[in-house]
Scaffold this motif. Structure first.
Motif, PDB file in Angstrom:
ATOM      1  N   TRP A 240       0.810  -1.203   0.000  1.00  0.00           N
ATOM      2  CA  TRP A 240       0.000   0.000   0.000  1.00  0.00           C
ATOM      3  C   TRP A 240       0.850   1.262   0.000  1.00  0.00           C
TER       4      TRP A 240
ATOM      5  N   ASP C 128     -16.857   0.775  -8.870  1.00  0.00           N
ATOM      6  CA  ASP C 128     -15.829   0.058  -9.624  1.00  0.00           C
ATOM      7  C   ASP C 128     -14.463   0.107  -8.964  1.00  0.00           C
ATOM      8  N   PHE C 129     -14.347   0.867  -7.873  1.00  0.00           N
ATOM      9  CA  PHE C 129     -13.041   0.998  -7.239  1.00  0.00           C
ATOM     10  C   PHE C 129     -13.052   0.443  -5.817  1.00  0.00           C
ATOM     11  N   ASP C 131     -12.212  -2.262  -4.619  1.00  0.00           N
ATOM     12  CA  ASP C 131     -11.051  -3.033  -4.189  1.00  0.00           C
ATOM     13  C   ASP C 131      -9.733  -2.334  -4.492  1.00  0.00           C
ATOM     14  N   LEU C 133      -6.660   0.393  -3.772  1.00  0.00           N
ATOM     15  CA  LEU C 133      -5.990   1.001  -2.624  1.00  0.00           C
ATOM     16  C   LEU C 133      -6.030   2.524  -2.779  1.00  0.00           C
ATOM     17  N   MET C 141     -11.816  11.050  -5.596  1.00  0.00           N
ATOM     18  CA  MET C 141     -12.226   9.702  -5.204  1.00  0.00           C
ATOM     19  C   MET C 141     -11.836   9.410  -3.756  1.00  0.00           C
ATOM     20  N   ARG C 142     -10.684   9.903  -3.350  1.00  0.00           N
ATOM     21  CA  ARG C 142     -10.284   9.719  -1.949  1.00  0.00           C
ATOM     22  C   ARG C 142     -11.272  10.399  -1.026  1.00  0.00           C
TER      23      ARG C 142
ATOM     24  N   ASN E  17      -4.856  -4.801 -10.303  1.00  0.00           N
ATOM     25  CA  ASN E  17      -5.261  -6.194 -10.071  1.00  0.00           C
ATOM     26  C   ASN E  17      -5.159  -7.049 -11.329  1.00  0.00           C
ATOM     27  N   SER E  43     -14.759  13.991 -11.428  1.00  0.00           N
ATOM     28  CA  SER E  43     -13.725  13.427 -10.561  1.00  0.00           C
ATOM     29  C   SER E  43     -13.257  12.077 -11.103  1.00  0.00           C
ATOM     30  N   GLY E  44     -11.939  11.924 -11.197  1.00  0.00           N
ATOM     31  CA  GLY E  44     -11.378  10.651 -11.636  1.00  0.00           C
ATOM     32  C   GLY E  44     -11.279  10.482 -13.129  1.00  0.00           C
ATOM     33  N   ARG E 213     -13.511   7.383 -18.201  1.00  0.00           N
ATOM     34  CA  ARG E 213     -13.642   5.971 -18.543  1.00  0.00           C
ATOM     35  C   ARG E 213     -13.769   5.714 -20.026  1.00  0.00           C
TER      36      ARG E 213
END
Ligand SMILES: Nc1ncnc2c1ncn2[C@@H]1O[C@H](COP(=O)(O)OP(=O)(O)OP(=O)(O)O)[C@@H](O)[C@H]1O
Ligand SMILES: Nc1ncnc2c1ncn2[C@@H]1O[C@H](COP(=O)(O)OP(=O)(O)OP(=O)(O)O)[C@@H](O)[C@H]1O
Ligand SMILES: [Mg+2]
Ligand SMILES: [Mg+2]
Lengths: 244, 311, 261, 244, 261
Positions: A240, C128-129, C131, C133, C141-142, E17, E43-44, E213
């Motif tokens: 992380w 969609d996020f 999982d 980190l 997003m944070r 992932n 955002s993002g 996206r």
């Protein structure tokens, strides 16, 4: 990376062979050491020694490191605990393991316990400082975040302080692992029947350098392997981290 | 190999008495134990041994005092320990002839050592022979630059020319000779007939006083093994190699520099006071080293009659 | 109405190079149960410090803060906090971050926990996020993850420090409406810091205007618009009036930004 | 804090006296040790020994730690350097200092140099792992911030990586300090004429436990003092950290 | 006009992932010398990633970014960056943070450095906090410190990632005007990310609207208002028209927020 490691080892062997051939007093060359190593393997001695030593180091190292985590936490978290424990940690860290041995014999006898104890102590003392520093360095906002979500000290420790300070804890463990191995010889002074450290001391009685070198290399290689395993664990645990 | 052999002669008998025995894995220290193992002497003497190997005498004495050992083996350098009341000597094992004072080529007399750098493992028989030799050559320890170092360091330091002379012993002298073939042996044990360097077996004080029966059994075993060794050196070396996994060549070299007495000879030396005299002259040395306050009377810690009466 | 949060002559001073710096100076403010109070004021006027004292993260150096009548001594899960700096746990995925508080609540099973976390993850648009980190998330997003984490424990008080600052305009309006919906459904008390005067007026029952050096309350402006609110309220002249009043209170001047079409 | 330390020391002394009185074999009591300590002070031996040892430890520790910082940086920063250096660091860390001594003598003689070398090595090996981990753990955004301001590798290292990893570096130094002291006895096996470690070895031959304890306590206290100094430095250097 | 920054089919994908996540997908954009381009988008959608590639902090996985015709390989002081997360050096005071870049420039003496740092510290209103450590600053103060630090090195390109997001409304407007003043005086090229559509239009020569996206440019909207700009422009119908157009481009809908008085 692996290629580089191989290069490094090759260079090292080259230098060693060079030194030995250049006739540095009493330094056995790689070939002599390899021959002696093969003898020890064939007779089964090396395997038995390695098994005995590995067991001691593993147990001592694990006990020491695992103990260091809660103690380091106590020291980092509670000022009282720090005041009480720290002088002893600092004091014992400066004391050579050789000097602990008489006390270990008096208190723990000459079985496996005192050997493992000496190793545990060495691993513990290296780890605990690092864990302590890790606890102290944890970002306050993360602790606050946990507390506002309802975490009490215990949970905060387990689920925030430990992961946040895992880089420190793993440094401690890696240094502790080195200390554990480096203390093995001293530990096996205590009436060991077998073990790499014991074999090295025996060899020292007769100045049997090839055997000593076989011992050093065995310890070094085992230490290296264990360290790699720790590193792998570290990679997994600190994925992380945003780092270079 | 040692642990499982120990049960060999012990089939079905609950009578065997357990005993904790320490030894050092060189030829002097291990050979009697090896013989006892090989010849099944333990069971024969009603004993079931717990063997523990050490690398030096003082650690064994610590283990003795902590109650973890009943008997142990000491070299001459550690004989001040029984002399200061920390253990009882129950048997003489051998007389060391291995010690030497060696010097660089070119130094041909003790007197020439004046002002030279001399390496010595402090408190060992190497230290003792150095002092004896210096005294004989009219020097004191302060006339040379004495550098304390452990035995293997002496080998390295002498081999690489860092020191001019050393008090050390065979087979290490042999090792050094490989690097410095023309080194000079300035003194050896035979030069000092008054001083002998015996190696011994010791018992914990409480065992020697409280378990006379056990002590006697062990002494008896030592006698028998001792005579076997005196008669069958080759076989003894083989047994020692088997026990310690040590190198045969070194054991051979070591055996050449030792005098193995038979039990009869030891009985005689005990009876005529020679053994006590060996210890006494060592004690005087220990006093001069500062290891002992006074030269203790050997009669207080050498249990000669236990040895002679054990058969 | 009962008083839920009560600042009583609350002060907070920090030692700075030997001297003390008064970040909050004798603030008295009662926030009623189920009230939404927004706090505006220039940068550095002590808004975050005030909120942190209510959270139990900073100790007042004078006066005290009471929640439900008892002085605040430490944080508690009944007071959810959204930090100005997000404070996500970097070693946990979005989902694990959101579940963190739930794992500490007794009687919330695994499945229930997962369901509730998923609900809030969906709510803030991180489906969609779930999982991912934190280090792989964008700034907005944070921030949304931090919002979901605070919402998930369902606190009776929400202390929000510029929670929508990093969001784009549309998302922001959506989050405002969601907040008000949840607020009326869950009977929450909300203290909300913002730099956006429109946002302050749109959400609030009362707008607290703070002034700096030392940090203190300058004016409390009631927003007499009925709940539930909608875009219609934003467009009303009443809204514009309050908005201008707040602006004036903060900056001693009317907003130069005037409406345009 | 200081009061707690005093309490801790008092409790320790009590336990020690208790153990000694309860007749644990060969354990001298505090009074006997204090008496012996006084003798050694009066004769000037202790002062001379301490001076000699302190000099060795200080030099070795400083050299080792200072060396560890650039090496740790190289390892953390350049993958090539890591691949080449790391196997050796890991290997030597597991080797007991006693085993290094013969080599040190052959290469460096029997003067002060090999003694200091052995201590330097011990301090270095403990420190370097920690420094390395510190470099690896530095927050990437800070490095980026420096680079966009025009900092090249050297500057980034000196002015960002070093301060940012100072908690790790100081952990390394504290552990290294412990190792330096703990290695002292081994170092003074190399033909020392004086020194606390040398005195302890001598005492060990003579089974003179009070002297050994005087040595242990001297080392412990000196180590403790040096550690406190390090801690003070650390406090100053990491005041910027937001921590509990 | 010369092209200063040129994105040519620039893509950026992250491994997530096992799969890859396309944060920026074949973006082509030329920013002229001395142009101000603002970037808006949900955002993002990849705004920060785009900016980081121009800064040389993230390597494109496809295409390339050119600055003055040479491909960007690493960061350089001629491209000043203000990070979304501030990235102050926590061990340095505000002053030392601001001076950091200056100490790396040859030929800037101590006195000159100090003078220039002080100028920018004053400019962002941190005069009284020049010797404070970042941990003692409020969120908005940290952001202002980061702004001063980037301004101080006087870069010819400024890459700004939501630089005014944590500022209160008035300070924000002041900073916008300062930025434009300095821009015309120092002949800078500016790439500016924001969530505030008004801000985007007010500052920009062109507004780049991104979609998510994968992250891509959806529309580029020119702002045909003359520089220097002032409040008068903000109030003009022309402004409102462009503002609505941008809003529509981002959200496929006209802003629900309508002007009110
Ligand atoms: N730990 C601290 N030590 C010293 N001063 C502090 C500390 N924390 C906050 N301050 C000071 O207190 C004042 C108020 O800070 P606070 O964070 O409450 O401001 P704020 O109103 O939230 O501002 P912003 O809108 O910029 O976030 C600031 O001047 C800040 O410098
Ligand atoms: N290191 C990374 N690893 C994986 N994914 C990443 C990484 N960095 C960014 N991303 C992803 O790329 C996408 C774009 O991120 P970016 O930070 O550019 O967004 P943004 O437009 O700046 O958003 P915001 O306005 O919220 O700051 C996001 O979905 C994010 O999750
Ligand atoms: Mg704030
Ligand atoms: Mg962004």
């Amino acid at each position: 990376m692996l290629a580089l490691n191989v290069v490094a080892v090759a260079v090292g062997l080259g230098v060693w062979a060079g030194l030995a051939r250049a006739g540095v007093e009493g330094l056995p060359g790689p070939v002599a050491v390899a021959r002696r190593g093969w003898e020890l393997i064939e007779s089964g001695t090396l395997l038995k020694d390695t098994a005995a030593s590995l067991r001691r180091v593993l147990i001592g190292f694990l006990l020491g490191s695992l103990l260091a985590i809660p103690v380091g936490f106590l020291m980092g978290w509670y000022v009282t605990a720090r005041g009480l424990i720290e002088p002893y940690v600092q004091f014992f860290r400066t004391i050579p393991p050789l000097a602990i041995i008489p006390l270990a014999i008096v208190l723990l006898g000459i079985g496996e316990t005192p050997k493992i104890f000496v190793i545990t102590l060495a691993a513990f003392l290296s780890s605990v400082i690092s864990t302590f520093q890790g606890v102290v360095s944890v970002d306050k906002t993360l602790i606050n975040a946990a507390r506002v979500l309802g975490a009490r000290d215990g949970v905060t420790f387990r689920r925030v302080v430990v992961p946040a300070s895992s880089p420190f804890i793993l440094v401690g463990m890696r240094i502790g692992l080195g200390s554990a191995w480096a203390t093995l010889v001293a530990a096996e002074l205590i009436a060991a029947q077998q073990g790499v450290g014991y074999r090295m001391q025996q060899a020292q009685l007769y100045y049997d350098l090839p055997t000593i070198f076989v011992g050093l290399i065995t310890i070094g290689v085992l230490g290296l392997i264990m360290d790699r395993i720790l590193l792998l664990i570290e990679r997994r645990l600190t994925r992380w981290q945003e780092r270079r | 190999a040692c642990g499982d052999d120990s049960g060999d002669g012990n089939t079905g008998s609950g009578e065997l008495q357990e005993v904790n025995v320490g030894y050092i894995a060189d030829f002097n220290g291990a050979s009697l134990v090896a013989v006892a193992q090989e010849q099944g002497l333990w069971a024969k003497h009603g004993l079931k041994p717990n063997l523990k190997v050490f690398t030096n005498g003082p650690l064994q004495v610590q283990a003795l005092n902590a109650g973890d050992l009943d008997f142990g083996y000491l070299g001459p350098g550690a004989l001040w320990l029984p002399a200061s009341g920390q253990a009882k000597v129950i048997a003489v094992n051998s007389l060391g002839l291995a010690d030497r004072v060696i010097a660089k080529p070119g130094i041909t007399s003790i007197a020439a050592l004046k002002g030279k750098t001399v390496g010595v493992p402090e408190g060992t028989s190497g230290d003792m022979i150095l002092r004896l030799a210096l005294a004989q050559g009219g020097l004191s320890i302060d006339d040379v630059k004495k550098v304390a170092m452990d035995a293997s360091t002496v080998v390295t330091a002498f081999g690489s020319g860092q020191i001019d002379a050393a008090g050390i012993w065979y087979p290490l002298v042999g090792t050094i000779k490989k690097q410095v073939p023309d080194l000079v042996e300035l003194a050896k044990n035979e030069d000092f007939p008054q001083t002998n360097f015996p190696t011994v077996f010791v018992a914990r004080n409480e065992v020697a006083e409280g378990k006379k029966d056990l002590t006697s059994k062990v002494a008896g075993l030592i006698r028998e093994a001792n005579d076997f060794r005196a008669a069958n050196l080759e076989q003894t070396i083989a047994a020692t190699v088997k026990l310690t996994q040590g190198p045969e060549a070194n054991f051979k070299a070591e055996a050449e520099n030792v005098r193995f007495l038979t039990s009869t000879e030891i009985d005689a030396a005990t009876a005529d006071g020679s053994v006590n005299n060996w210890f006494k002259s060592l004690n005087e040395l220990f006093v001069s080293f500062g290891k002992l306050q006074t030269a203790t009377d050997p009669a207080t810690y050498y249990l000669g009659d236990v040895y002679t009466s054990a058969k | 109405m009962n008083t839920k949060i009560s600042f009583q002559q609350t002060s907070c001073a920090f030692p700075v190079n030997g001297a003390t710096f008064v970040a909050v100076d004798r603030v008295s403010l009662d926030i009623a149960d189920r009230e939404v109070v927004t706090v505006v004021g220039p940068s550095g006027c002590g808004k975050s410090t005030l909120l942190n004292m209510a959270a139990g993260l900073v100790n007042p150096t004078g006066g005290d803060v009471y929640v439900d009548g008892t002085p605040v001594r430490e944080p508690g899960p009944e007071r959810g906090v959204i930090f100005q700096q997000y404070a996500l746990f970097p070693w946990l995925t979005v989902r694990a971050n959101v579940e963190f508080g739930l794992t500490l609540q007794r009687g919330v099973g695994r499945a229930e926990r997962r369901r509730r976390a998923q609900h809030f993850i969906d709510l803030v648009g991180l489906t969609d996020f779930a999982d991912a980190l934190p280090k792989t998330l964008s700034g907005g997003m944070r921030q949304r993850c931090a919002i979901a984490r605070a919402y998930a424990v369902n606190p009776s008080i929400l202390l929000m420090d510029e929670p929508f600052g990093a969001l784009d305009a549309l998302t922001r309006v959506q989050m405002q409406d969601q907040l008000l919906r949840a607020w009326s459904a869950e009977q929450r008390t909300i203290m909300f810091i913002t730099h956006d005067v429109d946002e302050a007026v749109y959400l609030a029952n009362r707008v607290v205007v703070m002034a700096a050096r030392p940090g203190r309350i300058k004016e409390i402006i009631p927003v007499e618009l009925p709940y539930p609110r909608s875009e219609a309220h934003r467009l009303s002249p009443e809204f514009a009036k309050i908005r201008n009043r707040v602006w004036h209170a903060v900056y001693h001047q009317t907003p130069e930004e005037e409406p345009a079409t």
